[in-house]
Every structure is written in structure tokens, then in C-alpha cells.
Enzyme design. Sequence first.
Site, PDB file in Angstrom:
ATOM      1  N   HIS A  25      -6.007  22.053  22.934  1.00  0.00           N
ATOM      2  CA  HIS A  25      -5.214  21.878  21.907  1.00  0.00           C
ATOM      3  C   HIS A  25      -5.407  20.595  21.582  1.00  0.00           C
ATOM      4  O   HIS A  25      -5.522  20.170  20.221  1.00  0.00           O
ATOM      5  CB  HIS A  25      -3.658  22.149  22.408  1.00  0.00           C
ATOM      6  N   HIS A  38      -6.609  23.491  29.391  1.00  0.00           N
ATOM      7  CA  HIS A  38      -6.337  24.089  28.225  1.00  0.00           C
ATOM      8  C   HIS A  38      -5.411  23.317  27.359  1.00  0.00           C
ATOM      9  O   HIS A  38      -5.723  23.473  26.122  1.00  0.00           O
ATOM     10  CB  HIS A  38      -5.069  25.433  28.862  1.00  0.00           C
ATOM     11  N   GLU A  39      -4.591  22.682  27.811  1.00  0.00           N
ATOM     12  CA  GLU A  39      -4.143  21.609  26.972  1.00  0.00           C
ATOM     13  C   GLU A  39      -4.808  20.852  26.184  1.00  0.00           C
ATOM     14  O   GLU A  39      -4.558  20.466  25.086  1.00  0.00           O
ATOM     15  CB  GLU A  39      -2.870  20.740  27.692  1.00  0.00           C
ATOM     16  N   HIS A  48      -4.233  28.705  20.188  1.00  0.00           N
ATOM     17  CA  HIS A  48      -4.423  29.738  21.404  1.00  0.00           C
ATOM     18  C   HIS A  48      -5.207  31.098  20.875  1.00  0.00           C
ATOM     19  O   HIS A  48      -5.537  31.121  19.668  1.00  0.00           O
ATOM     20  CB  HIS A  48      -3.090  30.414  21.408  1.00  0.00           C
TER      21      HIS A  48
END
Lengths: 78, 560
Positions: B298, B294-295, B304
Site C-alpha cells: 500500500h 502487504h502494508e 487490495h
Amino acid sequence: FPGDLISTLPDLQLAERYLQRFGYITEAEAKIGGRHMSLGKALLKMQKQLGLEETGELDAATLEAMRAPRCGVPDVGT
Amino acid sequence: FLTFERDLKWDHMDLTYRVINYSPDLDRAVIDDAFRRAFQVWSDVTPLTFTQIYSGEADIMIMFGSQEHGDGYPFDGKDGLLAHAFPPGQGIQGDAHFDDDEFWTLGTGLVVKTRHGNANGAECHFPFIFEGRSYSRCTTEGRKDGLPWCATTSNYDRDKKYGFCPSELLYTNGGNSDGAPCVFPFVFDGASYDTCTTDGRSDGYRWCATTSSFDQDKKYGFCPNRDTAVIGGNSQGDPCVFPFTFLGQSYSACTSQGRQDGKLWCATTSNYDTDKKWGFCPDRGYSIFLVAAHEFGHSLGLDHSSVREALMYPMYSYIQDFHLHPDDVQGIQYLYGRGSGPKPTAPAPAPTEEPQPLPTEEPQPMPTEESLPVPTEEPQPLPTEAGSTSTTEEEEEETPEPTVGPIPVDPSRDACMEKNFDAITEINGELYFFKDGSAVLGVFWEECAGPPGIEKLGIGKEAGRLSGALQRGRGKVLLFSGENYWRLDVKVQRVDKGYPRATDDIFTGVPLDARNVFLYQGEWNLAGKYHFCRGSFYWRMTPRYQVDRVGYVKYDILQC
């Protein structure tokens, strides 16, 4: 135990902190807008963003979402 | 999906990352593996590539920290905020930070055990005999790299079977790097302590004495930041015992079987049914793989998503069989386009037998920076959860052979030369050709005297076809054939004593029947990488003997 602290905050304070931290209320809004007015709008924004039922209220599902483990990157804004 | 304002993205595809520090919850190799797979989630669907570097500034710097950790965005202790990352750019941009007050696992909270033994699952056997002495715990004896190891049978001297121990084992119940474990209870400032404490330290690190009285001996070590032993146990300090029997079934890991509240527990003797002795296990923790994937989204420019099932949805939820949601794929391909690479990438082959015995005496002297150490890392990918991919044998067969070897030579340029060679290497400006057990050594366009037999080099005829020659160190060439390799001293034109060696000894994790072995994109003294080719695939190995990539020769190397 810091983790617990958050959960024992009064719900309203928890909500305010959460909505500010993740960008649903800008700091300026928090300062100048009335508490309930800005919360309702912000709650609606958060519920929409996170796929929750859009009630605009601090209901149980919304509170549960606020207590769930998550990523620290804000949901709105830079 | 959402991207950051102005579609912030990287202006190059070959990204680097560096892990600055590690959480004590997981073995370092497990964290490296989880991060590698978390990046692979994105490289599988884009042209992006990710290479781990170990020093200097990487595009994506990864670190574990707690509370305020230097970027003005403090974490909040256990649970709540798990991690955060910055959009692409210079400096802190692109970096990913993980809250080290969380309990990091692979989501099942059971990983620590995997390194207690070897990749084949053979566990440490205590006590074991090594050089005539009995060891009832892991030791670093006999190893120059200081890694703790154990025998996987009762007698290493006889069986030469061994595995590694998590370096944390020395710390699991606390201790110091000399292997001195915590002693409980211990006396500090006149008070008695039966668990680790932060008392007396301003940095909040948990410590213990390694003798019964710190006041008297001043001897101490550090502890993991969990009160119970990482693998669980009870408040008397009895650790979990694996395997244990419960209701007639054997459990080699913590389980929530038999409990209404879903809490993980274990027996503290081998048979719960008869002894009724048990303790709790740490909670499942958070999957470092899922949070990292997930990170890293980014770090690559994704914001998101509001799709609950998407990886980029901000809330954590443990997913057993993870795969990217179409929303994530659309988002990342909007920024970087599709990848041309194959899907899925082939995994490294699983080991078939025990690792080779430990070399206990020093091999032939080599310049120290070139010495070939015993493999320092677990050679194989660990049993993983979601995200691992495999290719069936049939699939491999279908893909035609690449054309990288034997190596055609331009007849117009060297009339007296053979047309195809098994391997070619260049050393100090001279080209050396190998074919069918013979070698043409020397500057080829002046000597056409015909090839001397390879025996002259001290390599037996049985070596057969050489699959590759790698320059290794000044004037040394490694010659590969089948499962063995030789080290040739070019000056004296003979192989060094003590060879052949088993390729698997050092080059663990690459196929032993590679058709071609070469050093690519580097010189012997620069960080080039070794490539072992077999069929359509190649296994790329770093100078630290770690396979860091498996891919297609055609797409990745030949750029067809």
C-alpha cells in the site's frame, strides 16, 4: 475483551459495520437506501471483490470472512 | 491487481523508512530484520531501494499503536484489523501502522528464543562465572552499552564464549531496566497481586512491583502486554523448559504435537514423559513480515487485490514459503517498472565460529564519537523463514571479477609512480598509496623518493597485501589486510598500540577476505558507508557497523 466484542455483535450489525468500514456501502447509501436493498448489493460487491461465492446473502462463508483478521485499508474507494 | 486512484506512486526510487517504535513482542533486531525483508520483497522486482534511517522524516514512517493512535483510523484490539497504510505522498502518506494489540511473531510464535545465546545457536549457560562471580541470569555487567549478555559455557573467565539476551528478557516476566525482576505476589493498595496489572495507572501499561510490597518500597517495573511469559508456561508461572522430551522426542520449541485442537504447548520440566508437567504457549500470532510486506505494498501504491493467493489480498493467512504472486509483481511493475538488479541477491555469509571475547578493559582512547564499540547488534541475519535467498558457491565463481582493485594510476600525470596500487586513501588533502607492503606517503606529485617499507608504520611484513584504507576520525586511517586491521596515526606515521585487531571484532558480517575495502558516497565525518568487495559482490556497512546491503559491484556500484 475488545476482539470478542465484534464477534458477539448480531450478524446483521456486524455485516453493516464491515461493509461500511471497507467501502462497500457509502455512508450516504447507508443513510438513504433501505437496509436490505443496500446490503444485498453491497454483499454482492464484497463477495466479488474477495473471491467468495456471489450469493448476495449473508451466508456462513461471508460471515466467516467478515470475522477474519485483515488489513484495515478499505477495499473500495479512497 | 488494483492501484489507488490516479495511480498514486512515489516520484523517486531511493525510498527511506524509519521505525518509530517497536512492539515488545519481538526483539528489536527481529522486527528490523522482518521490515528489511518485507521491503526486499518489492525491491527484488523493481528499481526501488529502501534505506532505514534513524532520525528525521522518512518517506515511509512505521509505527505500532493501539485503538486510536493519532490518524483518525482506530484499531480494534486483538484480531480483526491488524494494520493499515497510506498511499504514497507527503506527511502521513506512505506511512504504515501496526496494531500493537496483536501478538506479533514471525507467524510461528517462537522467535523470542533466537536471541538467547548467539547466532550459532549456542544458548546461555546458567550459572556462569564472570570475573570470579556467579551469574544465574543475563547481566549487563562488563558492557558499556548496557546490553544484557550471558556466557554460553559455565565459565566465561576461562572460555570467553558469550551471547546476547533479548532485552525483553529483563521484561519477559516483567522488571525494570536495572534488571530487577517482578516479585510475585506483591502488595499494592493493600491487595495482593500474583501477576502484572494495570491497576493504578491511567495509561493502561502493565506493571509489577520489584519487591514484595509496593506500598512499602514504591519499587516497580513494567511487563510485556501478555499475561503469560512470552515463551509460554502455566498459570502457576512455571515457564516452558527447552529442550523437553515428549514421547521420546526432543523439542526445543513449543509444539502442537499430541493435541487435537492444534494449540501450542510446552513441558515445564525437561521431560514431559516422566513428569507430565506442561503449560500453554502464546498463539502463533501474526507474522510481522507478511503483514508488513502487504502494508508496504500500500505504501508503494498498490490497492487490495481480489486474487486470494496474492500478497495484496486483504485477508491475513500465514504462508510458510512466501513468494510474490504474479498478480503482485504485475501491479508493482505497472507502477515502477522492472528492476535491473539481479535475482536473487546474495545473502551475507553465515558466521563460522563464536564471536570474539568481550573487551573488558577500554581500548586506546579515541575521540568518543569515533570510539569503536563492541558490536551492539546481532551480527548475522537471524534464522529466517520465507524470503531468504542464497547463492551457491558455484554461482559466485561464474561471475568474472570486477575491475575496482588494484587501482590503476594515470602514468602521464605522475611519471615516477607505480602503475597499480593495493589501496589509496586521501587524508586532509594528501593522497597515500599502498602497494605490496610498502607505502608512499605524502603529497605524491612532489616526492618520488621511492616507497618506505610499511614496517616503518609499525605494520609487520606478515600483513601482506592491504585490501583497503579507510579514514576514520581526524588523522586516523584503518588499514585492512586479511582478517586484521590496523589503526594508523597519520601524524606520527605509526599504527596505534593494541593493533592489529580482528576485523570480525567490529566489522561483523563482512567477508574477511575482501579484495577491496573503501568508503563510498560520504566523507569520514558524514554518513558514508563502508564497502567490502569480494568476487562480484559487495557488503555495505553503515557507520553503526551494520551490514545493510549485499549486492553486485557491477550493477549497484558501477551501474553497468
